[in-house]
Motif scaffolding. Structure first.
Motif: not given
Length: 582
Positions: A576-580
């Motif tokens: 949930h933290l990944l910038p995708l």
């Protein structure tokens, strides 16, 4: 029409949606002809006229790029223009015309073949791509000799288009009308080719090495090019198309947001700093790494200075190259790796081409210790350039203490010679080694006592550790940077560096993977070096996690037994933290 999917690991990131357009290059084979004495001058003039026309064409493309601040692309094209005025190209071709009494086309073909000869035994994709640069320049001259029209994009449909071609030269990629060509697919090429570098600098989604793609996609068919996942989707369903249209919007918005973070500190939420550096091959990539917020150069691959030529670069040529980089980036740290080439790639005059397995043969530091004049020339240039900036020297493919001791003796000799001749140089340039073979990881505690820093090359470390050739399509799917063996080798080397109180960096593809970042934070790397366009995403992820949480994740993952298990766990914990784009 049924939906089909085609995959390739060689891509430039981004999402492009449009209609497939096949770029057909109608080139007739040249005619080989014997000529009479009175025709020698005519053929020589024809050849030189074609070379002049080729240089003018490349210059025109460069001039157009100036309007778009295309400094990086201009300089890549400059290497082609310089090749077109190289003495070897001109003299060899005119000599063939004069002595063999053959027409200009035949003579040019023989010259290009001769220049490419030293590249034919190279297995690594990087060096195969360098060979293409010669092909492109030769093809341009041949086209002008035979009266073929320069490649034109004028007849393309002026709508969202995905260009599909067998091959495109760097100059042709630079000339693509980006206002309506949203992406392109090539059957040839690889991710390290100049065409790929220009595509990345323009941020055009692209796919390379899509063999025989024209047999499986119809012209005019709707396609989605996903350069993030490395997939081309032909005739997507309405649902999938709508999903990708939404992802495309989010991706574009996310890219703008990420670039706003370039001046923010690269620290975790609890204040742990990791320097984010860039890997480069060409000096022309520097504007891009600055634009994407790199804090320095973690890996400058100097091999390109030695390629596409039949002689090695002089000390002065190398010196000027290193000085320009150091001055441009001062006071940022610049880590320069000494040449990582095989014996078959250098003009040593010796027969190194018969090695059964060049990747495990005479290459990198092994070759440098065998060919001392070439190695000493590079070291002299580096130590002289060191006075102009913050330089570190990195040795590739180290596997023993003896190699380091031998290099130190050579460095001492180089410094002594410079001092004797009163040539200014930097005395205290930090010396580091690549940890990229399993032997180095196993004896990392011993190696750490001998050097100032480690740089862990996970691409080769994983390849050698897993005994898997990533370029072999039969086993490439087994290549897994999440494999417990790979992570344990990396962790072991980091621990050795920490115990010896030396800095440790990571410079493989793993460095640019936001999902694996918590493990690298947990190991407490000092720096990570990656492709420049990966830096904003890694920085955003880094600023979203804590070192405390990362250490807990690392402890759990080191207990796990498969790469799939590790990936699944990481996605669950930090996905949930990944910038995708979702």
């Amino acid at each position: 029409m049924k939906t089909r999917r085609f995959k390739s690991s060689a891509t430039t990131p981004g999402i492009a949606i449009g209609r497939a357009y096949f770029l057909k290059l109608h080139r007739k084979p040249f005619i080989k002809a014997w000529i009479r004495d009175k025709d020698i001058e005519i053929e020589t003039k024809r050849f030189k006229k074609a070379v002049t026309a080729s240089k003018d064409q490349v210059s025109n493309i460069q001039n157009k790029l100036c309007r778009y601040e295309g400094h990086e692309q201009i300089n890549i094209l400059e290497s082609q223009r310089m090749f077109l005025q190289d003495d070897m190209l001109i003299n060899s071709t005119t000599q063939y015309i004069r002595e063999l009494k053959i027409n200009a086309e035949w003579a040019l073909d023989k010259t290009i073949g001769q220049i490419k000869l030293s590249f034919y035994n190279m297995n690594e994709n990087y060096f195969k791509d360098r060979k293409q640069d010669i092909d492109y320049a030769g093809r341009r001259v041949m086209d002008n000799l035979m009266g073929h029209a320069e490649l034109s994009f004028q007849n393309m449909p002026h709508e969202n288009t995905i260009l599909i071609a067998h091959d495109l030269s760097p100059a042709e990629v630079a000339a693509i009308p980006h206002e309506y060509v949203k992406g392109f697919v090539m059957e040839a090429g690889g991710v390290t080719s100049h065409s790929a570098i220009i595509a990345r600098s323009f941020e055009i989604p692209a796919m390379f090495g899509a063999q025989s793609i024209t047999k499986y996609v119809d012209e005019g068919e709707l396609v989605i090019l996903d350069g993030i996942k490395g997939v081309l989707i032909a005739s997507p369903s309405t649902r999938e198309l709508n999903q990708y249209l939404e992802i495309q919007k989010k991706y574009a918005a996310l890219e703008k947001i990420l670039l706003q973070d370039i001046d923010l500190h690269t620290v975790t939420k609890d204040g742990f700093h990791i320097r984010l550096d860039a890997n480069i091959e060409l000096i022309e990539e520097i504007p891009s790494i600055i634009q994407h917020g790199a804090e320095g150069i973690g890996l400058y691959r100097t091999e390109y200075l030695f390629l596409n030529r039949l002689d090695e670069p002089s000390e002065e040529e190398q010196y000027q190259n290193y000085v320009e980089i150091l001055k441009t980036l001062k006071p940022k740290l610049v880590t320069v790796r000494t040449i990582d080439l095989g014996g078959d790639k250098l003009p040593t005059g010796k027969d190194y081409e018969s090695q059964t397995n060049p990747a495990l043969g005479l290459r990198a530091i092994r070759l440098c210790l065998r060919e001392l004049p070439i190695f000493k020339t590079q070291l002299r240039a580096l130590y002289r350039a060191g006075v102009f900036g913050n330089l570190r020297i990195l040795l590739p493919m180290i596997s023993s203490i003896e190699e380091i001791h031998e290099v130190k003796k050579i460095i001492k000799s180089v410094k002594h010679d410079l001092a004797q001749k009163s040539i200014p140089f930097k005395e205290d340039v930090p010396l580091g080694i690549m940890i990229e073979v399993p032997a180095a990881s196993i004896i990392a505690d011993l190696l750490a006592k001998e050097v100032d820093f480690f740089s862990i090359g996970t691409n080769d470390l994983a390849q050698y550790g897993l005994a898997i050739d990533r370029g072999n399509e039969l086993v490439s799917d087994m290549y897994d940077p999440y494999h417990p063996a790979v992570l344990r080798m990396v962790h072991q080397a980091v621990q050795a560096a920490k115990e010896a109180h030396i800095s440790v960096a990571l410079c493989g593809e793993m460095a640019g993977d936001p999902l694996i970042l918590p493990l690298l934070v947990g190991m407490e790397f000092d720096s990570l070096s990656m492709n420049a366009i990966s830096i904003p995403r890694v920085k955003r992820t880094l600023r979203s996690i804590t070192r405390e949480k990362a250490k807990l994740l690392l402890a759990e993952i080191l207990k796990m037994s498969t790469g799939k298990e590790i990936q699944k766990y990481l996605k669950k914990e930090i996905g949930h933290l990944l910038p995708l784009p979702k």
